[in-house]
Design a protein around this motif. Structure first.
Motif, PDB file in Angstrom:
ATOM      1  N   ASP A 598      20.495   4.124  29.991  1.00 28.55           N
ATOM      2  CA  ASP A 598      21.948   3.989  30.050  1.00 28.55           C
ATOM      3  C   ASP A 598      22.643   5.115  29.311  1.00 28.55           C
ATOM      4  O   ASP A 598      23.740   5.534  29.690  1.00 28.55           O
ATOM      5  N   THR A 664      29.274   3.999  27.558  1.00 29.72           N
ATOM      6  CA  THR A 664      28.959   4.887  28.682  1.00 29.72           C
ATOM      7  C   THR A 664      30.159   5.708  29.137  1.00 29.72           C
ATOM      8  O   THR A 664      30.006   6.861  29.551  1.00 29.72           O
ATOM      9  N   SER A 665      31.357   5.132  29.075  1.00 27.86           N
ATOM     10  CA  SER A 665      32.544   5.861  29.548  1.00 27.86           C
ATOM     11  C   SER A 665      32.980   6.950  28.586  1.00 27.86           C
ATOM     12  O   SER A 665      33.744   7.849  28.970  1.00 27.86           O
ATOM     13  N   ARG A 669      28.777  14.652  28.389  1.00 34.15           N
ATOM     14  CA  ARG A 669      27.854  15.136  29.411  1.00 34.15           C
ATOM     15  C   ARG A 669      26.969  16.252  28.857  1.00 34.15           C
ATOM     16  O   ARG A 669      27.402  17.038  28.009  1.00 34.15           O
ATOM     17  N   PRO A 679      26.405   9.652  36.318  1.00 31.80           N
ATOM     18  CA  PRO A 679      25.179   9.275  35.616  1.00 31.80           C
ATOM     19  C   PRO A 679      23.953   9.633  36.432  1.00 31.80           C
ATOM     20  O   PRO A 679      24.012   9.767  37.657  1.00 31.80           O
ATOM     21  N   TYR A 685      24.365   7.987  31.267  1.00 27.54           N
ATOM     22  CA  TYR A 685      25.764   8.435  31.316  1.00 27.54           C
ATOM     23  C   TYR A 685      26.019   9.623  30.396  1.00 27.54           C
ATOM     24  O   TYR A 685      27.131  10.147  30.358  1.00 27.54           O
TER      25      TYR A 685
END
Length: 846
Positions: A598, A664-665, A669, A679, A685
């Motif tokens: 995740d 995750t939001s 990156r 993702p 993510y």
């Protein structure tokens, strides 16, 4: 489940995880329940009752617990947790519980203590010590049971010895129970103590002492198995003998051990894995010291974990999957709370895993963990994704000896054979385990061939059943001297998939044959069939791996990280931003093909607390390796668990869905980004960003209090500033006066020599410790903004007295320049303890 051919007595009870919609019906069929988590119950059942239990319409799956293995890993600024602590009013895990289910903890490490020296651990459950036997129901007086006792291996690599007791009465007293155990050849008088009883009315508790004392041997290698011969009247409730292992140590008991410096405290972290992971998630950095990575002395406040003010719960686990669930339940249930006290939000970190599953989240232990998290807000579970994502090139030497190369996936074409080949290298002494999963209408025959081309018989799949009237699904045979077991079954109830399990054991006293072995799968139903095969890795043995062309990185995230409500964490190297080659990859193999991991976190070269470090050197704190570096997703997972603790402090009412979304939001990156802004099954993510996740978790209502006792966090927020910043702040305050400038010059001129003398001169070392020098130093750096930076008393003793003895020792062993400085400025130095910074210029300076 255990093979019925290995069970001499059908009344022998086996541990099971049962996924059922009707617990009462399962219990009526013979299940003795120990605990439940959602639709999953853990308990025991007589082997003869397995068929009736599994045949119930309400029972979805009956399975034995899986055995996990350890993975392993500081980069708090890398994940911006230091910035999260500065978000007003400051977040450091206050009033949140961080639970670590692992190999235990070194309770003596200062990273897990409060400022007054007491422990931050509110509860420690050790699942390897204290054996509890409790009888319920109403057996007849002539009912008995037997125990098979298995002791620790006499030496590394040797088999564990076992013996079976004579019959034990269901009404046994403690003395009678103890006499039966001591009658065994491998238990001497004085090896056990038994309390409680008589068994029919009170539990019996067995503790091991003498040669089996947990202070001496690994208590996880001491086990009992039970076989019963119970009788009861039809009008009476059926008898049940419940057997559990575990002792809960309270905060008061841990504090007592710390005050007494009692290093015989029975719960120990013999491997150090749990201590390391707990330090990453929530160590407070109050222990000064060096690290194994490089001899570099750091004072208190350097190695600080993500949530340094969290309450700590430790579970020393057996690594059996039912005990994973039990450890999480212990953390969430919070039985240590005073009556009427509210629950605190809690996050559980698990840095271990097992490949022995379908990798689809349907294992009973994973279903149980999902249910625990879904039960209420303020709960989360974080797990390591595993260290098996790497590919192993056998043509290159040297190559990694453990992990990686454990997944293979191919399509077996309709009516045709397909081979999967694996390599065994020298020194493979332990049995190698394989699981092969496939679905749909295809049917696969199985054959195994040795490196010298000796083939096994063909094994065809049979329906999955434990009914003794049906063919035994387990096939046992000897192949080139190796004991081989194969079980090929159809339509496993948990997911309706088909499974082949293979175990290969070496010849007695030998190793598994070196070379390339071949598994041949032949499709017989006319359907193209995708197949996934996993080898269960081992931590120390040179286990088998697929040949390089057959290896696949994908779908190597282990259980429990493949569960739906568990946050799976991959690992990257914070020094270069690259994903760890070893980090487990997704996707899951359920119908959803969920992205896993995740999220990712630092997991290479992570320096964190080391267990038993206090004994590694007689020199001062700064010269002992109290910290050690590790690599692995085991190190990454506690970074995320600590981040979740900060989020719960910001908003204790977050649900698991909230936690997952906020993590995750806000993830950063990777650079370069293989799938821009989307993702993927390498990074999830992206990289965890604690600051952004905490900001997103703050309550939306303006002015709403984010968590209790926020003022206390604000008061301590600066404690977690980097050491260099704190030293600079102290320097600026001291240099504001002439006397302060003189003191600073003295320290600058002589600090290297003083440090060397304290490290090498015995008299100086003793004087330094007797004046509690390390504690005073930690206090000086931790309270640089106090008006009185050095107190007049410490631990009930006058600081000037101890300082005087230290100055005498240094003058006796030091250089002429140091002796002259001490003689000239002795009065000034002895006047500093208890003096305020504003009064420095009033002190005698000559």
């Amino acid at each position: 489940m255990a093979d019925r051919t290995e069970l001499d007595d059908p009344s022998e009870r086996v541990v099971v995880l049962v996924h059922t919609d009707d617990l009462a019906a399962a219990e009526a069929a013979g299940l003795w329940t120990d605990w439940t988590a959602g639709p999953v119950a853990r308990g025991t059942v007589a082997y003869r009752d397995l068929a009736a239990l599994a045949a119930l319409d309400s029972v979805i799956q009956v399975d034995e617990p899986k055995t996990g293995r350890l993975l392993i890993h500081d980069s708090v600024p890398e994940i911006r947790a230091d910035k999260a602590r500065k978000i007003p009013p400051g977040f450091s895990g206050k009033n949140v519980i961080v639970g670590v289910v692992d190999t235990g903890v070194d309770i003596f490490h200062f990273a897990f203590r409060k400022d007054d020296g007491s422990t931050r651990i509110v509860s420690l459950l050790d699942q390897t010590i204290e054996h509890h036997f409790e009888m319920t129901g109403k057996p007849t007086a002539d009912s008995t049971f037997t125990l098979r006792f298995t002791g620790p291996a006499p030496k590394e690599g040797a088999a564990r010895p076992f013996q079976i007791t004579g019959p034990i009465k269901v009404t046994s007293t403690a003395a009678e129970f103890q006499a039966v155990l001591e009658a065994l050849d491998i238990i001497n008088p004085g090896d056990v103590t038994v309390a409680g009883g008589p068994l029919g009315s009170q539990p019996i508790v067995v503790d091991f002492v003498g040669r089996y004392d947990p202070r001496v041997v690994a208590s996880e290698q001491i086990t009992f198995d039970i076989a019963t011969n119970f009788k009861f009247l039809p009008t009476d409730p059926p008898p049940e003998l419940h057997y559990t292992v575990g002792k809960v140590f309270t905060q008061a008991e841990i504090d007592a051990a710390l005050r007494a410096n009692d290093e015989t405290f029975p719960s120990k972290d013999r491997l150090g894995h749990g201590t390391h992971c707990l330090g990453i998630a929530a160590g407070d950095g109050s222990q000064a010291g060096a690290s194994d990575k490089e001899f570099c002395c750091h004072h208190a406040g350097y190695y600080i974990g993500v949530a340094p003010d969290a309450d700590l719960v430790v579970v020393k686990t057996t690594l059996q999957s039912d005990d994973w669930v039990r450890g999480a339940r212990h953390t969430f249930d919070q039985a240590w709370r005073p009556a009427g006290a509210p629950f605190k939000p809690a996050v559980v970190s698990m840095s271990f895993g097992a490949q022995g599953s379908a990798h689809d989240g349907t294992d009973p232990a994973e279903v149980a963990l999902d249910a625990l998290v879904a039960a209420r807000p303020g709960r989360a579970i974080v797990a390591a994704a595993g260290n098996d994502g790497k590919l192993v090139d056998f043509s290159k030497r040297p190559h990694d000896q453990f992990g990686g190369g454990i997944h293979s996936a191919k399509k077996v074409l309709a009516g045709k054979p397909m081979t999967f080949r694996f390599t065994v290298e020298e020194g493979d002494r332990d049995p190698d385990g394989f699981q092969i999963w496939y679905g749909g209408a295809g049917r696969l025959n199985f054959r195994l061939t040795t490196p010298d081309n000796q083939p096994s018989a063909t094994i065809v799949p049979v329906p999955d059943t434990t009914d003794p009237t049906k063919p035994d699904p387990t096939q046992k045979f000897t192949l080139a001297g190796h004991a081989v077991r194969v079980q090929s079954v159809l339509n496993r109830a948990q997911n309706n998939k088909h499974r082949i399990v293979l175990d290969i054991a070496p010849p007695a006293g030998g190793t598994i044959a070196v070379g390339t072995w071949t598994i041949t799968l032949t499709e017989t139903a006319g359907t193209d069939t995708p197949v996934d095969c996993w080898i269960q890795p081992q931590a120390t043995d040179a286990h088998a791996r697929w040949i390089t062309p057959d290896q696949r990185r994908e779908s190597t995230v282990e259980m429990p990280a493949s569960a739906k409500n568990v946050i799976a964490v991959g690992a990257y190297d914070p020094s270069n931003g690259q994903l760890g080659d070893f980090s487990g990859r997704g996707p899951t193999l359920d119908g959803e093909g969920r992205i896993k991991p995740d999220i990712t976190a630092p997991g290479v070269g992570i320096v964190a607390p080391k267990n038993l470090a206090r004994d590694s050197c007689w020199r001062p704190d700064c010269c002992v390796n109290f910290y050690t570096p590790e690599d692995g997703t085991s190190s990454a997972a506690p970074h995320v668990a600590g981040t979740v603790a900060l989020m719960f402090e910001a908003n204790p009412n977050l649900t698991f869905a909230d936690v997952f979304t906020n993590l995750t939001s806000t993830a950063r990156r990777p650079d370069p980004d293989p799938t821009p802004n989307k993702p993927n099954n390498d990074w999830g993510y992206g990289k965890v960003d604690a600051e952004a996740a905490v900001r997103k978790s703050l309550p939306a209502t303006p002015g709403a209090p984010p968590a209790p006792a926020a003022a206390a966090v604000t008061a301590r927020a600066d404690t977690y500033r980097p050491t260099a910043e704190r030293l600079e702040a102290l320097r600026e305050r001291v240099l504001a006066s002439p006397t302060g400038r003189l003191l600073f010059a003295l320290v600058s001129e002589h600090v290297d020599e003083v440090r060397r003398l304290v490290n090498t001169d015995r008299r100086s070392l003793v004087a330094w410790h007797r004046m509690h020098g390390p504690g005073l130093l930690r206090g000086l750096l931790g309270r640089y903004d106090d008006e009185v930076p050095i107190p007049a008393e410490h631990d009930g003793r006058p600081v000037p007295d101890g300082l005087g003895r230290l100055l005498d020792a240094l003058a006796g062993a030091g250089s002429p320049a140091l002796r002259e400085a001490i003689d000239t400025h002795r009065a000034l130095l002895l006047a500093v303890p208890g003096a305020s910074l504003a009064d420095l210029d009033l002190l005698e300076v000559h």
